[in-house]
Design an enzyme around this catalytic site. Structure first.
Site, short mmCIF file in Angstrom:
data_model
loop_
_atom_site.label_atom_id
_atom_site.label_comp_id
_atom_site.label_asym_id
_atom_site.label_seq_id
_atom_site.Cartn_x
_atom_site.Cartn_y
_atom_site.Cartn_z
N ASP A 25 0.84 -1.20 0.00
CA ASP A 25 0.00 0.00 0.00
C ASP A 25 0.88 1.25 0.00
O ASP A 25 1.58 1.54 0.98
CB ASP A 25 -0.92 0.01 1.23
CG ASP A 25 -1.99 -1.06 1.15
OD1 ASP A 25 -2.64 -1.15 0.09
OD2 ASP A 25 -2.17 -1.82 2.13
N LYS A 76 43.52 5.97 -7.74
CA LYS A 76 42.75 5.42 -8.86
C LYS A 76 43.65 4.45 -9.61
O LYS A 76 44.62 4.86 -10.24
CB LYS A 76 42.23 6.52 -9.79
CG LYS A 76 41.28 5.99 -10.86
CD LYS A 76 40.78 7.12 -11.74
CE LYS A 76 39.68 6.60 -12.67
NZ LYS A 76 40.12 5.46 -13.50
N GLU A 123 47.13 8.28 -12.15
CA GLU A 123 45.96 8.57 -13.00
C GLU A 123 44.97 9.49 -12.30
O GLU A 123 44.25 10.25 -12.95
CB GLU A 123 45.27 7.26 -13.38
CG GLU A 123 44.17 7.46 -14.42
CD GLU A 123 43.40 6.18 -14.72
OE1 GLU A 123 42.35 6.28 -15.38
OE2 GLU A 123 43.84 5.11 -14.29
N ARG A 159 14.55 28.88 -23.49
CA ARG A 159 13.44 28.20 -24.15
C ARG A 159 13.54 26.70 -23.93
O ARG A 159 14.64 26.13 -23.89
CB ARG A 159 13.43 28.49 -25.66
CG ARG A 159 13.40 29.96 -26.05
CD ARG A 159 12.25 30.73 -25.42
NE ARG A 159 10.94 30.17 -25.69
CZ ARG A 159 10.20 30.49 -26.77
NH1 ARG A 159 10.67 31.34 -27.66
NH2 ARG A 159 9.00 29.97 -26.92
#
Length: 836
Positions: free
Chosen positions: A50, A246, A383, A771
Site C-alpha cells: 500500500d 585510482k 591517473e 526556451r
C-alpha cells in the site's frame, strides 16, 4: 472509489473500530511541505504493497499488486483505494480475518515526498510526478491513470520509476531485498505472531543472498553489479571523505566459497583462468565465504603505462597483484548496508594475516585532505584518485557517494572503423572511435598514436573478422568518412587525450590498450561535472537545489544547476525587463525528456520568492496570478522546474495600461530565417513611417519579436486595434508573404504577424528567458545591425550568454525612452490604410 473530496467517510464506513486495531481518524491540517510518504506491506486476501502519500490532511492510497520496482521499464499496477487518516502512518499489526482488509500489515518504508507540480491537478488529470526520500524507495516516480473500463469500478493507475541515479534494471530488487519492517525490524511472520520488536536500525539491510551451511565453506556469493564513481572536476574536502589511488588496471570482484575462488570483471565475465596466479593467495584467506571488490594490477616494474604492463603480463604470464578496496559479504552475511569505514575495517581484518609481499594487498586510504592528496598523486604521475563518503553504503549503481578525479583526460571508446595507412607495413593510420549516447553510437574522433607493432597486428586481425560495409556511427564528418573502413562496434579501447573540441571530438588521442573486460554497449560519453553539482546540496543565489546534476537539456549537456546558475547571472537584467509583470511559467521538472506544462495561476507549495496578485478575468471571476519582484524569484522558479517565463505587456502597479507594443513574427516551416529578418525590417520601416522607433529580439525558436516601448497612457483596447490594423495592412499589401490570421491553413508559405500578443492577459516570451527547446536557446534582444548578421533565431544559448550579459542591453536602452501611442500616430496609420 473514494476521492480526496470525500476525505475519510469511506475509510470510517468500511471499518468497525471495536474489532480492528487500525486507528480511526480525522482529517488533519493540510501541509505543503515535509509531506509524509509510506509503504505498508499487506498480506490480505492477496499480498500487495500500500503506497500512501499525504495531501490535504489525509493519505492518498494505492494498492500496488506486485510492489514498487526500481526498473523504469516495469510499470506496476496500482489500484486507487480510499483515503486513510494521517495517523495510519505508524500502523503495523494484524487485522482480524473477516474484517475489511484482514491480514498482516508491515510498515515497509517511510519518509517524505515532494510533488513536482500541483498534486490536486495531477490527480484530476491522471498524471502525478513526484520525488520520494524514503529509506528504500528514492528518487523520481510517477503515477499514471489508466483508461477506465466501463465494466470495472476500480480506478487503475501505473506506478513507474523515473530514470535517475536510483533506477536499476533489476525488476524485483526492491521487494526481494527488504523483508523486514522499517519500524520494528520484524518479519511478516513475526508481526503475525505478535513477537517483540527487534533492532529496527538494522532492518534496512538487504537480505543476505547467502544461506550459511554447516560445512566449513559456504556457497560462493554471486557476482554483484559494482558501485561506480561520478567524474568530478576537483577533490572533495572534509573528514567525511576518504581518498584512494585510482588504479590503472582491471576492476575485479573475488568470490570465495565452497566452489573455490572465482574472479569476475566489472561486467561479470568469469576471468578466473586469466587471473589464475592470484587464486592461491585468495584461497588462503581465513573465511567461509566472501565477496571482495578490488582491482587487478601488473606486478612488473619499469613500464610507462601500468595498463600496458598489465596486458603484457596477462599474455606472457607475468606477475599480477590484487588490491582489495571493499568487502561486500563475509561468512554468509551481507554487509553492503554497513558504512564504508566499517566494511574497510572488516576487510583489513580479513587480509591482515597475509604476508606483506603477497600478491593480494589492501588498498590504503587517507581520510580528509582531498586536494593535497590529488595534487600529490598527479605530481607522481598517477591517473587520479577515488574519493568515497565514509558513511556510505554499497550500492550497485553510479552515484555521488563515490567520486573520481582524474589527472589527465582518459576514457574508454568503441572502435567503429579505421582510416587506412599509405605507409608500408602499417595496417591503419588511425582508429575511428565513438561512445553511446541514448543508445546511439556517436562519433568521438580519431586515435592515431600509441600503438606497438603487436597492438596493430592484434587490432588488424580483429578488423578482418569484424568488417562491415555500413558506417555504424550516427554521424561522421565527410572528410573522415571518405575512404574509411567500417567494423562492427564491438572492440573497446582505452584512450588518452588532451581535451574535447567544441564538436565533442577528442584531440590528440593516444592508444593505451584494448579493454577486453568491457562490453561495447556499456561505453558512454563521460564529462566531469562540478563538484558542487555532484554534492546533492548545492545552492545558487541562496536557493537550495534538488538534483543539481539532472540533465534538463541532454543534447546540450545542460543540467538543472546550469539553468539555475544562468538565471542567477541574468537575474538583475531579467528583473528589469520581466519583473513586476504578471507571468506564466513553462515547467519541465524532468527536463526535455519529460512532460512540460504551462502554468499561469499560483499553486500550493510555490516558493515564497514567487509573489501572487489577484486579477479579475474576462468572465468576471478573480484568479491568483504570479509575478516576480526580486532576483532570487527567477532562481527559485527554476528550482521548481521552470524553464520559460512569459510576461504580460503591463506591470502589476498599472495592469490596465500596457507599456509595450509587440509583433511576433511566426514563419511557416517552409521559410528560412532570412525571410523572417526581411519581414522584421519591413515592420521596422512601417513603424518608422509612423514616427515610432522599434527594437528586435530573436525568440530562441524560429521567429523574431519587434517591440515598441510605450508610455503608459494607452488602453488595451486601443493597443489591440492599432496592432491588428498594422498587421492587416502588411498582409493586404503583400498577401503572398504575410497573414494576420491565426489559422494554420492560411499560413502556408507565409509569415504570421501575431498581433494578439497585445491583448489584456496575453503573454510573450520574456527577454533573456531560456526556451524549452533542443540546445537550451535563450530569447535575446539584439540591435538591428546584429539581426542582419545572425544566421538563426536560436543563436544564443545558456552556454554563450555570459559575455553578452555584461554588455549593454538594446531592450533596456529602448525602454529608457518610451514613446506615446497617441491620436497623431493612429491617424497616420489610418491615412496609410486609406492610401492602400
Amino acid at each position: 472509489m473514494a476521492t480526496s473530496s470525500t476525505k475519510l467517510s469511506d475509510y470510517n464506513r468500511k471499518r468497525d473500530f471495536s474489532k480492528t486495531p487500525e486507528p480511526s481518524g480525522k482529517v488533519a491540517k493540510a501541509r505543503d511541505s515535509n509531506l509524509v510518504f509510506l509503504v505498508q506491506k499487506h498480506a490480505a486476501s492477496r499480498l500487495h504493497y500500500d503506497l500512501r502519500l499525504e495531501w490535504g490532511g489525509v493519505l492518498w492510497s494505492w494498492a500496488v499488486t506486485r510492489g514498487p520496482s526500481n526498473d523504469p521499464a516495469e510499470k506496476r499496477l496500482a489500484v486507487r483505494t480510499e483515503d486513510h487518516p494521517l495517523n495510519y502512518k505508524d500502523f503495523e499489526g494484524t487485522i482480524k480475518k473477516g474484517e475489511y482488509g484482514g491480514g498482516t500489515v508491515m510498515l515497509w518504508d517511510q519518509g517524505i515526498w515532494e510533488p513536482l507540480h500541483d498534486p490536486a491537478k495531477g490527480i484530476a488529470e491522471g498524471k502525478l510526478h513526484f520525488r520520494i526520500k524514503g529509506d528504500r524507495m528514492k528518487g523520481g516516480w510517477a503515477l499514471v491513470r489508466m483508461r477506465k473500463d466501463k465494466n470495472n469500478a476500480r480506478e487503475n493507475w501505473l506506478l513507474i520509476k523515473e530514470r535517475d541515479e536510483e533506477a536499476t534494471d533489476e525488476s524485483d530488487e526492491l521487494v526481494s531485498s527488504f523483508d523486514k519492517s522499517i519500524k520494528t525490524g520484524r518479519t511478516m511472520d513475526a508481526i503475525a505472531k505478535g513477537q517483540a520488536s527487534t533492532n529496527a536500525r538494522k532492518s534496512t539491510a538487504k537480505k543476505s543472498s547467502i544461506k550459511p551451511k554447516k560445512d566449513p565453506l559456504q556457497t560462493n556469493p554471486k557476482f554483484q553489479k559494482p558501485q561506480l564513481a561520478t567524474l568530478v572536476d576537483s577533490a572533495p574536502e572534509g573528514d567525511d571523505w576518504l581518498h584512494e589511488t585510482k588504479f590503472d588496471g582491471y576492476r575485479c570482484q573475488v568470490s570465495i566459497g565452497s566452489e573455490g575462488v572465482k574472479l569476475f570483471t566489472r561486467s561479470g565475465l568469469d576471468w578466473t583462468e586469466k587471473f589464475a596466479d592470484l587464486v592461491p593467495a585468495l584461497k588462503a584467506l581465513p573465511c567461509r565465504s566472501a565477496l571482495i571488490d578490488g582491482e587487478v594490477m601488473s606486478g612488473s616494474k619499469g613500464e610507462t603505462s601500468a595498463f600496458s604492463a598489465l596486458q603484457k603480463d596477462l599474455k606472457s604470464g607475468g606477475p599480477l597483484l590484487y588490491f582489495a578496496f571493499d568487502l561486500l559479504l563475509i561468512d554468509g552475511i551481507d554487509i553492503r548496508s554497513e558504512s564504508l569505514l566499517t566494511r574497510k575495517k572488516k576487510l583489513e581484518k580479513l587480509l591482515d594475516r597475509l604476508p606483506e609481499a603477497d600478491s593480494v594487498r589492501l588498498s590504503t586510504h587517507i581520510v580528509g585532505e582531498g586536494a593535497e592528496i590529488f595534487k600529490s598523486i598527479c605530481k607522481s604521475g598517477g591517473e587520479g584518485i577515488i574519493s568515497k563518503r565514509t558513511s556510505s553504503t554499497y550500492r550497485s549503481t553510479r552515484n555521488r557517494d563515490w567520486l573520481k578525479v582524474k589527472c589527465t583526460k582518459r576514457q574508454e571508446f568503441v572502435v567503429g572503423g579505421f582510416s587506412p595507412s599509405d605507409k608500408r607495413g602499417r595496417p591503419f593510420a588511425s582508429l575511428l572511435v565513438g561512445a553511446y549516447e541514448d543508445g546511439v553510437l556517436q562519433y568521438k574522433g580519431r586515435v592515431g598514436t600509441g600503438y606497438s607493432e603487436a597492438d596493430m597486428e592484434d587490432l588488424s586481425k580483429q578488423f578482418v573478422r569484424q568488417a562491415r560495409k555500413t558506417n555504424p556511427f550516427q554521424a561522421t564528418p565527410k572528410i573522415i568518412a571518405k575512404g574509411a573502413r567500417w567494423v562492427t562496434p564491438s572492440i573497446v579501447v582505452e584512450v588518452n587525450f588532451s581535451e574535447f573540441t567544441t564538436d565533442g571530438h577528442i584531440r590528440h588521442g593516444a592508444f593505451i590498450g584494448h579493454r577486453e573486460d568491457r562490453k561495447a554497449e556499456s561505453v558512454k560519453s563521460e564529462t566531469s561535472i562540478s563538484l558542487r553539482k555532484a554534492s546533492g546540496s548545492a545552492t545558487v543565489g541562496r536557493i537550495e537545489i534538488s538534483n543539481p546534476e539532472r540533465e534538463l537539456f541532454p543534447d546540450a549537456g545542460v543540467t538543472k544547476y546550469d539553468l539555475m546558475s544562468y538565471y542567477n547571472n541574468a537575474g538583475d537584467r531579467l528583473l528589469k525587463v520581466a519583473g513586476k509583470r504578471p507571468l506564466s511559467l513553462v515547467r519541465c521538472p524532468q527536463g526535455l525528456k519529460g512532460d512540460c506544462f504551462f502554468q499561469k495561476h499560483a499553486g500550493k507549495g510555490f516558493p515564497k520568492e514567487l509573489r501572487e496578485i489577484s486579477i479579475k478575468e474576462h468572465d468576471g471571476d478573480t484568479a491568483e496570478y504570479l509575478y516576480i519582484n526580486s532576483k532570487p524569484g527567477f532562481v527559485a522558479a527554476a528550482q521548481m522546474g521552470t524553464i520559460e517565463f512569459h510576461t504580460w505587456g503591463s506591470r502589476v502597479d498599472k495592469l490596465e495600461r500596457p507599456d509595450r507594443l509587440i509583433f511576433d513574427l511566426d514563419p511557416d516551416e517552409s521559410l528560412n530565417f532570412e525571410d523572417v529578418k526581411a519581414a522584421a525590417l519591413d515592420i521596422r520601416k512601417l513603424l518608422g513611417t509612423l514616427g515610432m522607433l522599434s527594437t528586435p529580439m530573436v525568440t530562441g525558436g524560429k521567429g523574431v519579436h519587434v517591440c515598441v516601448p510605450l508610455k503608459r497612457t494607452v488602453t488595451w483596447e486601443t493597443l489591440k486595434i492599432f496592432a491588428k490594423t498594422m498587421a492587416s495592412l502588411l498582409a493586404e499589401n503583400e498577401p503572398d508573404r504575410f497573414t494576420a490570421t491565426m489559422s494554420k491553413s492560411r499560413r502556408k508559405g507565409k509569415i504570421f504577424i501575431d498581433w494578439l500578443r497585445n491583448e489584456r492577459g496575453a503573454t510573450a516570451i520574456a527577454p533573456y528567458s531560456v526556451r524549452a527547446r533542443q540546445g537550451a536557446p535563450v530569447a535575446t534582444p539584439v540591435t538591428w545591425a546584429e539581426l542582419k548578421k545572425l544566421k538563426s533565431a536560436d543563436a544564443f544559448t545558456i552556454k554563450n550568454m555570459r559575455n553578452r550579459l555584461d554588455k549593454q542591453c538594446p531592450w533596456l536602452d529602448a525602454f529608457a525612452d518610451p514613446q506615446t501611442l497617441g491620436d497623431e500616430t493612429i491617424t497616420a496609420l489610418d491615412d496609410l490604410l486609406n492610401l492602400h
